[in-house]
Design an enzyme around this catalytic site. Structure first.
Site, PDB file in Angstrom:
ATOM      1  N   ARG A  34       7.306   4.497  -6.432  1.00 13.18           N
ATOM      2  CA  ARG A  34       7.451   4.847  -7.847  1.00 13.18           C
ATOM      3  C   ARG A  34       8.776   5.580  -8.083  1.00 13.18           C
ATOM      4  O   ARG A  34       9.471   5.324  -9.067  1.00 13.18           O
ATOM      5  CB  ARG A  34       6.277   5.719  -8.294  1.00 13.18           C
ATOM      6  CG  ARG A  34       4.997   4.950  -8.572  1.00 13.18           C
ATOM      7  CD  ARG A  34       3.782   5.874  -8.674  1.00 13.18           C
ATOM      8  NE  ARG A  34       2.578   5.164  -9.105  1.00 13.18           N
ATOM      9  CZ  ARG A  34       1.843   4.394  -8.304  1.00 13.18           C
ATOM     10  NH1 ARG A  34       2.193   4.239  -7.034  1.00 13.18           N
ATOM     11  NH2 ARG A  34       0.760   3.783  -8.764  1.00 13.18           N
ATOM     12  N   ARG A  40      -4.892  -0.869   6.728  1.00 11.72           N
ATOM     13  CA  ARG A  40      -6.061   0.021   6.717  1.00 11.72           C
ATOM     14  C   ARG A  40      -7.205  -0.531   7.556  1.00 11.72           C
ATOM     15  O   ARG A  40      -8.062   0.241   8.012  1.00 11.72           O
ATOM     16  CB  ARG A  40      -6.484   0.309   5.276  1.00 11.72           C
ATOM     17  CG  ARG A  40      -5.367   0.964   4.484  1.00 11.72           C
ATOM     18  CD  ARG A  40      -5.841   1.874   3.393  1.00 11.72           C
ATOM     19  NE  ARG A  40      -4.734   2.252   2.525  1.00 11.72           N
ATOM     20  CZ  ARG A  40      -3.861   3.221   2.786  1.00 11.72           C
ATOM     21  NH1 ARG A  40      -3.976   3.927   3.902  1.00 11.72           N
ATOM     22  NH2 ARG A  40      -2.877   3.490   1.937  1.00 11.72           N
ATOM     23  N   LYS A  80       3.724   6.404   0.430  1.00 11.68           N
ATOM     24  CA  LYS A  80       4.254   5.121  -0.029  1.00 11.68           C
ATOM     25  C   LYS A  80       4.211   5.035  -1.548  1.00 11.68           C
ATOM     26  O   LYS A  80       5.170   4.597  -2.196  1.00 11.68           O
ATOM     27  CB  LYS A  80       3.445   3.966   0.567  1.00 11.68           C
ATOM     28  CG  LYS A  80       3.882   2.588   0.061  1.00 11.68           C
ATOM     29  CD  LYS A  80       2.771   1.565   0.095  1.00 11.68           C
ATOM     30  CE  LYS A  80       1.733   1.810  -0.992  1.00 11.68           C
ATOM     31  NZ  LYS A  80       0.708   0.742  -1.081  1.00 11.68           N
ATOM     32  N   GLU A 130      -8.709   2.721  -1.791  1.00 12.23           N
ATOM     33  CA  GLU A 130      -7.944   2.522  -0.555  1.00 12.23           C
ATOM     34  C   GLU A 130      -8.508   3.317   0.614  1.00 12.23           C
ATOM     35  O   GLU A 130      -8.185   3.054   1.770  1.00 12.23           O
ATOM     36  CB  GLU A 130      -6.480   2.890  -0.772  1.00 12.23           C
ATOM     37  CG  GLU A 130      -6.238   4.359  -1.068  1.00 12.23           C
ATOM     38  CD  GLU A 130      -4.821   4.601  -1.572  1.00 12.23           C
ATOM     39  OE1 GLU A 130      -4.188   5.532  -1.075  1.00 12.23           O
ATOM     40  OE2 GLU A 130      -4.355   3.859  -2.449  1.00 12.23           O
ATOM     41  N   ARG A 136      -2.767 -12.793  -4.503  1.00  7.46           N
ATOM     42  CA  ARG A 136      -3.059 -11.516  -5.151  1.00  7.46           C
ATOM     43  C   ARG A 136      -2.756 -11.604  -6.647  1.00  7.46           C
ATOM     44  O   ARG A 136      -1.761 -12.213  -7.062  1.00  7.46           O
ATOM     45  CB  ARG A 136      -2.261 -10.392  -4.488  1.00  7.46           C
ATOM     46  CG  ARG A 136      -2.593 -10.260  -3.010  1.00  7.46           C
ATOM     47  CD  ARG A 136      -1.902  -9.086  -2.374  1.00  7.46           C
ATOM     48  NE  ARG A 136      -2.406  -7.812  -2.876  1.00  7.46           N
ATOM     49  CZ  ARG A 136      -1.964  -6.628  -2.489  1.00  7.46           C
ATOM     50  NH1 ARG A 136      -0.974  -6.571  -1.594  1.00  7.46           N
ATOM     51  NH2 ARG A 136      -2.476  -5.511  -2.972  1.00  7.46           N
ATOM     52  N   SER A 184      -8.883   3.001  -9.378  1.00  9.49           N
ATOM     53  CA  SER A 184      -7.740   3.765  -8.862  1.00  9.49           C
ATOM     54  C   SER A 184      -7.004   4.564  -9.935  1.00  9.49           C
ATOM     55  O   SER A 184      -5.773   4.575  -9.989  1.00  9.49           O
ATOM     56  CB  SER A 184      -6.757   2.817  -8.157  1.00  9.49           C
ATOM     57  OG  SER A 184      -7.393   2.081  -7.140  1.00  9.49           O
ATOM     58  N   ARG A 193     -11.145  -6.841   1.736  1.00  8.38           N
ATOM     59  CA  ARG A 193     -11.515  -5.738   2.622  1.00  8.38           C
ATOM     60  C   ARG A 193     -13.019  -5.607   2.812  1.00  8.38           C
ATOM     61  O   ARG A 193     -13.480  -5.167   3.868  1.00  8.38           O
ATOM     62  CB  ARG A 193     -10.917  -4.424   2.108  1.00  8.38           C
ATOM     63  CG  ARG A 193      -9.420  -4.312   2.375  1.00  8.38           C
ATOM     64  CD  ARG A 193      -8.814  -3.037   1.846  1.00  8.38           C
ATOM     65  NE  ARG A 193      -7.429  -2.905   2.318  1.00  8.38           N
ATOM     66  CZ  ARG A 193      -6.545  -2.058   1.815  1.00  8.38           C
ATOM     67  NH1 ARG A 193      -6.900  -1.249   0.811  1.00  8.38           N
ATOM     68  NH2 ARG A 193      -5.315  -1.992   2.302  1.00  8.38           N
ATOM     69  N   HIS A 221      -7.323  -7.071  -2.332  1.00  8.63           N
ATOM     70  CA  HIS A 221      -6.259  -6.271  -1.716  1.00  8.63           C
ATOM     71  C   HIS A 221      -5.549  -7.082  -0.633  1.00  8.63           C
ATOM     72  O   HIS A 221      -5.546  -8.309  -0.661  1.00  8.63           O
ATOM     73  CB  HIS A 221      -6.837  -4.965  -1.183  1.00  8.63           C
ATOM     74  CG  HIS A 221      -6.914  -3.894  -2.234  1.00  8.63           C
ATOM     75  ND1 HIS A 221      -6.651  -2.568  -1.986  1.00  8.63           N
ATOM     76  CD2 HIS A 221      -7.224  -3.959  -3.550  1.00  8.63           C
ATOM     77  CE1 HIS A 221      -6.791  -1.864  -3.101  1.00  8.63           C
ATOM     78  NE2 HIS A 221      -7.147  -2.687  -4.060  1.00  8.63           N
ATOM     79  N   SER A 279      -6.567  -4.388 -10.855  1.00  7.62           N
ATOM     80  CA  SER A 279      -5.556  -3.518 -10.238  1.00  7.62           C
ATOM     81  C   SER A 279      -4.972  -2.564 -11.260  1.00  7.62           C
ATOM     82  O   SER A 279      -4.421  -2.997 -12.278  1.00  7.62           O
ATOM     83  CB  SER A 279      -4.423  -4.355  -9.630  1.00  7.62           C
ATOM     84  OG  SER A 279      -3.410  -3.503  -9.119  1.00  7.62           O
TER      85      SER A 279
END
Length: 441
Positions: A35, A401, A30, A329, A132, A210, A360, A356, A181
């Site tokens: 991108r 997830r 994904k 993730e 978010r 990340s 989570r 997220h 993020s």
């Protein structure tokens, strides 16, 4: 805007009767697909995207770009080698309305693109998307010369919003706090070559999560002709510079989504079996590649072969103390495996997961504990003390997830039922079929 239909159906998570032995073809990434769509839309000439992922998030991205005037033709590649999308750049234009669903890449990557359009582009999405964070992108775009209205509905710095595109954007230097993020950084870099002055992005907040995803953005920009200076190639720490210039149309093949390979590798670990993932790349910026090391430390072994990545469980699962800040993730799947281990685990560096698709950390704590587990939240992660688990309903909170984490637990624990397993379509279409096929059911 369109909301995800309420789906309270319960899916009985298959229980493994023995060691799993399977080859699983995981669909495309994904992160790479979305991108690549953005970069192809901003290129100076048409390009091909081979083996794209068809999931809710990527179809939302393609639909959004089409709404803004980009041509995206779905079919077979020029050599007949399989599904491919031909992306034909054209003048970006409004007025248009973009449905972001609950896709972070769509809601964050496309406002900079919209600033280059002629006319207003409105962004809206699922109710969770309103919660978010988007302020990093919105504030930065204003500094770079964009006009954005984010106050007519809801709180400022979040959806819904309208970008009043002027056909171009001045660009230049901007400081942002991307600690919530890394997509804030990627969003500005992806469109940066089209800004009049390019862009210099300086992260000024706390720890940047990340990082592999930012490396992915940089690598993909360079692959289509962009000049990027970044910290890891000798540049200033926490500063990225993109020079203005034309982007080339390319023929790009999308790698398998290595993060989506996680539940299948976990199946080998949990059952003491062997799972092969074909086409695992020897070099990649995908965060999922870290699974080779993490799951090996938790009791497995792996080998890259001509057939792909071959992962084998030993029959024992060990706890782990690991900083997942760069690969957050992967946390739900690792937490699920850790709940089945023979010793405690501490997962650190993932406070940003509270922002997220759902919170989570809270969701994992609640759902594992309701199956008899012993999970506590820490300031930046989870502490997991394995206990004997029992069946029950594992809620997903519309988070793909969470659904796959519940399926992992269900391999070892009878009578686990996953609420709304259909949410896996966000990034992993046909997950239930892939999962039961792996088990030979």
């Amino acid at each position: 805007m369109t909301e995800t239909p309420a789906n309270t159906a319960l899916w009985p998570a298959p229980h493994a009767s023995g060691a799993v032995t399977a080859t699983v073809h995981v669909p495309g990434s994904k992160s790479v697909t979305n991108r690549a769509l953005v970069l192809a839309a901003l290129a100076a000439e048409p390009g091909w995207l081979r083996r794209p992922l068809r999931s809710r998030d990527t179809l939302l991205m393609a639909s959004a770009l089409r709404t803004m005037g980009v041509g995206i033709e779905e079919g077979v590649g020029p050599d007949g080698s399989g599904e491919a999308w031909r992306v034909i750049p054209s003048g970006l234009r409004g007025p248009a309305t973009v449905d972001v669903g609950n896709a972070g890449t769509v809601m964050r990557f496309l406002p900079p693109v919209a600033a280059l359009a002629d006319g207003p582009i409105r962004f809206d999405g699922d109710p969770r998307s309103y919660e978010r964070p988007l302020n990093g992108v919105i504030d930065a775009l204003r500094v770079l010369g964009a006009r954005i209205d984010d106050t007519t509905v809801g709180a400022p710095g979040a959806l819904p919003l309208t970008v009043h595109g002027g056909g171009a954007l001045e660009g230049g230097r901007v400081e942002i706090d991307a600690s919530s993020s890394s997509q804030f950084v990627s969003a500005l870099l992806l469109s940066g070559p089209r800004f009049n002055q390019g862009v210099e992005v300086r992260h000024v907040g706390g720890a940047l999560p990340s990082m592999p995803h930012i490396r992915m953005t940089v690598d993909m920009l360079r692959a289509i002709g962009a000049q990027v200076d970044e910290p890891e190639s000798g540049g200033e720490p926490n500063v990225w510079r993109v020079t203005p210039g034309a982007l080339l149309g390319r023929d790009l093949t999308v790698e398998p989504d290595l993060s989506n390979a996680q539940p299948f590798l976990a199946a080998a670990l949990v059952t003491g079996g062997t799972v092969t993932i074909p086409d695992w790349p020897t070099r990649t910026t995908q965060p999922g590649d870290a699974l080779r090391q993490i799951f090996t430390e938790m009791g497995g072994s792996c080998e890259l072969t001509e057939q792909g990545l071959v992962f084998t469980g030993s029959g024992s699962i060990h706890g782990i103390d690991v900083d997942l800040g760069e690969v957050g993730e992967l946390t739900p799947g690792i937490a699920a495996v850790a709940a089945l281990a023979d010793s405690p685990s501490t997962l650190r560096g993932v406070a940003h997961l509270r922002l997220h698709e759902t919170d989570r950390l809270a969701a994992l704590t609640k759902e594992i504990n309701e199956l008899g587990g012993d999970v506590t939240e820490t300031a930046d992660g989870l502490h997991i003390r394995p206990r004997r688990l029992h069946g029950g309903i594992f809620h997903t909170y519309d988070d793909h997830r969470m659904a796959t984490a519940g399926a992992i637990i269900g391999l070892a624990v009878k009578d686990v039922q996953i609420e709304n397993v259909a949410t896996t379509a966000k990034t992993l279409p046909d997950f239930p079929e892939l999962w039961t096929g792996m088990l030979g059911n």
